[in-house]
Design an enzyme around this catalytic site. Sequence first.
Site, PDB file in Angstrom:
ATOM      1  N   GLN A   9      16.571  99.214  12.629  1.00 31.96           N
ATOM      2  CA  GLN A   9      15.966  99.781  11.298  1.00 31.96           C
ATOM      3  C   GLN A   9      14.820 100.294  11.743  1.00 31.96           C
ATOM      4  O   GLN A   9      13.904  99.620  12.507  1.00 31.96           O
ATOM      5  CB  GLN A   9      15.728  98.863  10.290  1.00 31.96           C
ATOM      6  CG  GLN A   9      15.685  99.434   8.823  1.00 31.96           C
ATOM      7  CD  GLN A   9      15.886  98.459   7.764  1.00 31.96           C
ATOM      8  OE1 GLN A   9      16.615  97.577   8.000  1.00 31.96           O
ATOM      9  NE2 GLN A   9      15.434  98.665   6.567  1.00 31.96           N
ATOM     10  N   SER A  88      18.820  93.738  16.558  1.00 36.05           N
ATOM     11  CA  SER A  88      18.919  93.483  14.736  1.00 36.05           C
ATOM     12  C   SER A  88      19.960  93.994  14.462  1.00 36.05           C
ATOM     13  O   SER A  88      21.212  93.730  14.838  1.00 36.05           O
ATOM     14  CB  SER A  88      17.641  93.625  14.242  1.00 36.05           C
ATOM     15  OG  SER A  88      17.678  93.221  12.797  1.00 36.05           O
ATOM     16  N   LEU A  89      19.786  94.971  13.519  1.00 32.67           N
ATOM     17  CA  LEU A  89      20.926  95.817  13.044  1.00 32.67           C
ATOM     18  C   LEU A  89      21.856  96.552  13.983  1.00 32.67           C
ATOM     19  O   LEU A  89      23.170  96.588  13.902  1.00 32.67           O
ATOM     20  CB  LEU A  89      20.328  97.031  12.151  1.00 32.67           C
ATOM     21  CG  LEU A  89      21.211  98.434  11.897  1.00 32.67           C
ATOM     22  CD1 LEU A  89      22.178  98.045  10.661  1.00 32.67           C
ATOM     23  CD2 LEU A  89      20.462  99.496  11.408  1.00 32.67           C
ATOM     24  N   ARG A 113      25.241  94.249   4.379  1.00 33.42           N
ATOM     25  CA  ARG A 113      23.994  93.514   4.902  1.00 33.42           C
ATOM     26  C   ARG A 113      22.881  94.001   4.334  1.00 33.42           C
ATOM     27  O   ARG A 113      21.956  93.467   4.026  1.00 33.42           O
ATOM     28  CB  ARG A 113      24.023  93.613   6.306  1.00 33.42           C
ATOM     29  CG  ARG A 113      22.780  93.189   7.218  1.00 33.42           C
ATOM     30  CD  ARG A 113      22.829  93.484   8.863  1.00 33.42           C
ATOM     31  NE  ARG A 113      21.848  92.815   9.466  1.00 33.42           N
ATOM     32  CZ  ARG A 113      20.821  93.178   9.834  1.00 33.42           C
ATOM     33  NH1 ARG A 113      20.497  94.597   9.549  1.00 33.42           N
ATOM     34  NH2 ARG A 113      19.799  92.684  10.775  1.00 33.42           N
ATOM     35  N   HIS A 196      14.585  88.057   9.469  1.00 35.72           N
ATOM     36  CA  HIS A 196      14.813  87.195  10.832  1.00 35.72           C
ATOM     37  C   HIS A 196      13.904  85.923  10.455  1.00 35.72           C
ATOM     38  O   HIS A 196      13.221  85.449  11.294  1.00 35.72           O
ATOM     39  CB  HIS A 196      14.521  87.833  11.943  1.00 35.72           C
ATOM     40  CG  HIS A 196      15.486  88.737  12.272  1.00 35.72           C
ATOM     41  ND1 HIS A 196      16.943  88.637  12.689  1.00 35.72           N
ATOM     42  CD2 HIS A 196      15.358  90.348  12.454  1.00 35.72           C
ATOM     43  CE1 HIS A 196      17.515  89.946  12.757  1.00 35.72           C
ATOM     44  NE2 HIS A 196      16.545  90.663  12.504  1.00 35.72           N
ATOM     45  N   GLN A 245      22.382  85.566  12.650  1.00 35.55           N
ATOM     46  CA  GLN A 245      21.400  86.512  13.001  1.00 35.55           C
ATOM     47  C   GLN A 245      20.182  86.669  11.943  1.00 35.55           C
ATOM     48  O   GLN A 245      18.829  86.917  12.165  1.00 35.55           O
ATOM     49  CB  GLN A 245      22.145  87.894  13.360  1.00 35.55           C
ATOM     50  CG  GLN A 245      20.931  88.704  14.085  1.00 35.55           C
ATOM     51  CD  GLN A 245      21.390  90.102  13.440  1.00 35.55           C
ATOM     52  OE1 GLN A 245      21.126  90.458  12.648  1.00 35.55           O
ATOM     53  NE2 GLN A 245      21.564  91.054  14.533  1.00 35.55           N
TER      54      GLN A 245
END
Length: 294
Positions: A9, A88-89, A113, A196, A245
């Site tokens: 992102q 991440s994403l 998500r 996170h 995650q």
Amino acid sequence: MKAFVFPGQGAQFSGMGKDFYDNSESAKRLFESANDILGFRITDIMFNGSEDELKQTKVTQPAVFLHSVISAYSITDSVKPDMTAGHSLGEFSALVVAGALSFEDGLKLVYARAMAMQKACELQPSTMAAVLGLPDEKVEEICASVNAGVCVAANYNCPGQVVISGSIEGVGAACELMKAAGAKRALPLKVGGAFHSPLMEPARAELEEAIKATAFAKPACPVYQNVNAMPQTDPETIKNNLIAQLTSPVRWTQTVRNMIADGATEFIECGPGNVLQGLIKKISPDADAHSAVK
């Protein structure tokens, strides 16, 4: 060996993906399929939307995912990945391109998500900050010493650049301690919440249901996952790591080092922007890193 890497992102921009849509029938089909799956024309916002429209949670994550996957597909006729990883994403994009997830299921999970993270952000005001110029161990030590609220290391981006995450009080207190310890900068980020970190637990629990209900296959190449920076090919292990995650740190520095140790000689960033190329060069100055589309 070729490593395909996928951004997270923040890489979005107005006009993203329009070249693919206009010049490739297969890309156009995927974009239109995404419009149908999401129930709104995300392509209109990607191609012509304002910065504020692109920042909407329900838009940002699927938009970056779409651009990333379609960018990778645009070169896979001539180049195949020997390994993949995403920040991440970006891990969802990495799983789709490696064949562990279908395009449709990957998009549905990314949208789930995004919405789950939005809800978690609304439950408790929280934030993130970038810390520059301190060793990872020092950042971890300071985070552990904060008594006012929650604060953890969230993204190990490259040596000397760690993002911390937590409650507004916790991150604020940590930033002051980081500066006192010699950090070059400790900058609050313009984000919706504490990604996170333990504050994402409500989102993790919600996403867990969606991930468990989704079919995963054995990928065609190893996928290096954020939670432990290790290559995975077992579908059940991949699922469990993906569930963990949201509340675990992104170990990007360790991921890139492990990929190089395992034979990666070329990193191809698939998706908007060039953030990962910059981080890879800081992790390994001699690395060959470039965008999928010149």
